[in-house]
Enzyme design. Structure first.
Site: not given
Ligand code: F6R
Length: 598
Positions: A2, A70, A96-97, A474, A478, A481, A497, A593
Site C-alpha cells: 500500500c 492494495w 502497509n504490511g 516462462e 518473457k 513478449e 525429436h 496487463k
Molecule cells: C505474461 C503475462 C500474461 C499473463 C496472462 C494471464 O508476462 O503477463 O501471459 O500471465 O495474460 O494473466 P492473469 O494472470 O492476470 O490471468
C-alpha cells in the site's frame, strides 16, 4: 503493498497529502483515505482511487496522514479503507504490511468496537489502551512491540501536532522539508516538497513535528543520515529503476516475504492459507484441475508437479481457453484452481465457471482482492505480491508458485501424504526462496553481460526438465513478449525429436540446470546443442556442467525451488536484451496487463 504518507508542518496538509497519494497510486489503488488532524480528527475514505474520495474544499489542518490501499485482509470496501481509528475516533492509523497476530490481539480487545475486517484495525485500539492523552510515541512504541509480521505505520491523534511512524520489514522514508516533516512509503509521495530524505530502519520509531524528526530504536535515540535524492518524480516512482519491470523483478524478495508471512510453521511442518476447505472434502479429493493463461499457466505447471509429488493428488493443468469439462471425472471430488494474478482474465473466468457448473468446487489463486475470480470462486487465496505495473508478469509468477507451494504442504498434510519431516523441509526451502532470489539479483551484472553478448541473435532457445520445464517456457515467453525476438522453450528431452534442427552457432540456448530439473539428464541435452556450436547460458547448481557452459549463472541450493530462483536470471536476461534492443519494456506492443476479452 500500500502507499502511505504523512505531513506535519506549517502548510495546509490536505493538498500535500492528497497529491502525495496520487503519486503513490502505483503501490495500490483499490481504496484510499485521509485523516486530517486539528483540534479534532476528520476521516475521509472510500473504495476506488484517490480521485473518488469526497474531500472538503479546504481545511486548516496542518497535520494529516493518507493511504492508498492494495488489499490483503478484507475486501476493498469503504469500511476496510484506511485510516482506521480507535473507539472514540481520536487516533488515526494507516498501515502497509500484514499483522500476523491480529486475530489473537483482537480477541484481547473484546470490549472495543471494530468496524472493519482488516488486520490494521487492532493497532488504533491497542494504542487507545496504551495512550492516555500523554506521550503518543511511548504508546506507539509499546504497541509495535506486540505486533508480529511486517508493517509500516503512521499514527496521529486528536490535539497532537505530530505523527509517529514505525517500521518493520516495510519501507518508510522521512522527508525533511522547509515547511515541515514528511513520512511516506516511498520518495515520490513528497518529492515535490523536499529531496532531503532519511530512510528508517527496522525497529525505528520516528516522531515527526513541524520542524524536527526524532528517531528511536529499542527506546534509544538513533541518527539516520540525511541524503539528497537526485531523481525526478517519475524516476522516483520507479524507485530509481528505469522500468517498472526491473523494479518488480527486484521487488521479488520483499514480495515473497509478504506471500509467506504468517502462513508457515516450518518447525511443525504446517502451512495455513486460511482456506476453510473441509477435511472430508480434502481427504478423498481425486483430482485438481488447474486453469490459467500465459505466465500463470506456467506457474500452474510448476504447481502440478509439486501437488502430485507431495500431496498425492492427480493434477491436470489446462490452458484456460482450451478447457472443457470432459466425461469420466467426478466433479464432486474435483477442485478447479484458477491461477490468475489479475483475477479478471476472461478465459480463466470462463474455465472456472465451466468447472463450477459441472459441480466442482473452485479456488482462485490471485493477487487482486475483490477481483471477479475472488468473488466468484468458492475459496480464494491471495498471493500478496503487491500491484504489478509492468505488463510482463514477474513477481506475480514467483508469488503464485510460492503460494501454490504452501497449498501443496497444506493439502499434503491434510491428506496424510506428507510427513512432518518432509513438510518441514519443503517449508524451510520456501522460506529461503526470498534470500536465494536476492543473491541472484546481486549477480545482475553477469546477466547484463550475457545479454550484451547475445542480444543480436535471431532466435533463443530455453530448455529445462521437470520443474525446470515450465521455467524454460516462462523464460522464452518473457523474452519474446518484451524483446519481440523469436524465443522458444522446450523440454530438454524433446530437443532430439525435432527442435534440434533449429540449433546453430547463431542460436543461444539458455538451460535450467538445477536440482528439481534433472540436471544430469539436461546436461546431456546441453552437450547436444554445445556440440552443434550453440552458445549455452546455464542457470546452474551443477558444478560438473561448468565446462560445457559459455556463461554460468550460479543458483543457490534450494531443492525443487531452484528452478524458481533460476527464473529470475531469465527475467533479467529478457529485460536486458529488450533494453539493448530499445523496446517498450513496460508496455510491449499488442499486449495488455489484464485480458478481459475471450
Ligand atoms: C505474461 C503475462 C500474461 C499473463 C496472462 C494471464 O508476462 O503477463 O501471459 O500471465 O495474460 O494473466 P492473469 O494472470 O492476470 O490471468
Amino acid at each position: 503493498m500500500c502507499g502511505i504518507i504523512g505531513y506535519v508542518g506549517t502548510e495546509r496538509a490536505l493538498p500535500v497529502v492528497a497529491d502525495g497519494l496520487h503519486r503513490l497510486e502505483y503501490r495500490g489503488y483499490d481504496s484510499a483515505g485521509i485523516a486530517l488532524c486539528a483540534d479534532s480528527l476528520s476521516i475521509y475514505k472510500s473504495t476506488g482511487v484517490v480521485d473518488d474520495l469526497t474531500l472538503p474544499e479546504s481545511s486548516a489542518a496542518t497535520c494529516a496522514v493518507g493511504h492508498t490501499r492494495w488489499s490483503t485482509h478484507g475486501k476493498p470496501t469503504d469500511a476496510n479503507a484506511h485510516p482506521h481509528t480507535d473507539c472514540h475516533g481520536e487516533i488515526a492509523v494507516v498501515h502497509n504490511g500484514i499483522i500476523d497476530n491480529y486475530e489473537s490481539l483482537k480477541a484481547e480487545l473484546a470490549d472495543h468496537a471494530f468496524t472493519s475486517e482488516t488486520d490494521t484495525e487492532v493497532v488504533p485500539h491497542l494504542i487507545e489502551e496504551a495512550w492516555n492523552g500523554g506521550d503518543l510515541t511511548a504508546a506507539v512504541e509499546s504497541v509495535v512491540d506486540r505486533l508480529d509480521g511486517s508493517f509500516a505505520i503512521c499514527v496521529t491523534a486528536e490535539g497532537c501536532d505530530e505523527i509517529v511512524a514505525a517500521r518493520r520489514d516495510s519501507p518508510l522514508v522521512v522527508g525533511h522539508g522547509e515547511t515541515g516533516s514528511f513520512v511516506a512509503s516511498d520518495v515520490p509521495a513528497f518529492i515535490e516538497h523536499t529531496r532531503r530524505v532519511s530512510y528508517l530502519e527496522n525497529g525505528d520509531v520516528a516522531t515527526l513535528t513541524p520542524d524536527d524528526v526524532a528517531v528511536t530504536n529499542g527506546g534509544d535515540p538513533v541518527d539516520r543520515p540525511v541524503e539528497t535524492v537526485t531523481w525526478d518524480a517519475e524516476a522516483a516512482e520507479k524507485g530509481g529503476y528505469d522500468h517498472y519491470m526491473l523494479k518488480e523483478i527486484h521487488e521479488q524478495p520483499q514480495a515473497l516475504r509478504q506471500t509467506l508471512s504468517g502462513r508457515l510453521d516450518a518447525v511443525n511442518g504446517e502451512a495455513d492459507l486460511d482456506l476453510d476447505l473441509p477435511e472430508e472434502y480434502v481427504r478423498p479429493l481425486e483430482e485438481i484441475q488447474i486453469v490459467a493463461a500465459g505466465t500463470s499457466y506456467h506457474a500452474g505447471m510448476y504447481a502440478r508437479r509439486l501437488l502430485e509429488e507431495y500431496a498425492d493428488v492427480r493434477v491436470s493443468v489446462e490452458i484456460a481457453s482450451e478447457y472443457e469439462v470432459t466425461g469420466g471425472r467426478d466433479p464432486e471430488r474435483t477442485l478447479a484452481v484458477a491461477v490468475t494474478q489479475s483475477g479478471e482474465t476472461a478465459d480463466t473466468l470462463d474455465a472456472m465457471r465451466k468447472a463450477s457448473r459441472a459441480g466442482a468446487r473452485t479456488l482462485a489463486v490471485t493477487n487482486t482482492v475483490g477481483s471477479t475470480a475472488a468473488r466468484e470462486a468458492n475459496h480464494t487465496v491471495y498471493i500478496r505480491a503487491g500491484p504489478e505495473i509492468g505488463v510482463a508478469a514477474t513477481k506475480t509468477f514467483a508469488a503464485q508458485v510460492v503460494t501454490l507451494g504452501l497449498l501443496t504442504v497444506e493439502l499434503g498434510r491434510e491428506r496424510r501424504a506428507l510427513s512432518t519431516a518432509m513438510a518441514s523441509d519443503l517449508l524451510e526451502r520456501l522460506r529461503d526462496v526470498p534470500g536465494a532470489i536476492q543473491q541472484t539479483l546481486d549477480r545482475e551484472a553477469a546477466v547484463r553481460e550475457a545479454a550484451e553478448t547475445y542480444a543480436d541473435a535471431d532466435a533463443f532457445f530455453f530448455i529445462g526438465r521437470r520443474f525446470g520445464y515450465p521455467v524454460a517456457l516462462e523464460g522464452a515467453l518473457k523474452l519474446k513478449e518484451i524483446s519481440y525476438e523469436h524465443a522458444e522453450g522446450f523440454a530438454g528431452g524433446e530437443l532430439k525429436h525435432g527442435p534440434l534442427a533449429l540449433v546453430t552457432e547463431e542460436t543461444p540456448v539458455l538451460a535450467v540446470l538445477t536440482r528439481g530439473g534433472e540436471p544430469s539428464d539436461l546436461l546431456n541435452n546441453v552437450k547436444e546443442v554445445e556440440s552443434r556450436g550453440a552458445p549455452v547460458v546455464g542457470c546452474s547448481s551443477l558444478p560438473s556442467a561448468s565446462k560445457y557452459l559459455d556463461v554460468e549463472l550460479e543458483v543457490e541450493a534450494l531443492g525443487v525451488f531452484e528452478p524458481l530462483v533460476a527464473n529470475v536470471y531469465l527475467q533479467l536476461f529478457a529485460y536486458h536484451v529488450a533494453r539493448l534492443r530499445g523496446r517498450s519494456i513496460d508496455r510491449p506492443r499488442n499486449l495488455a496487463k489484464s485480458v478481459t476479452v475471450k
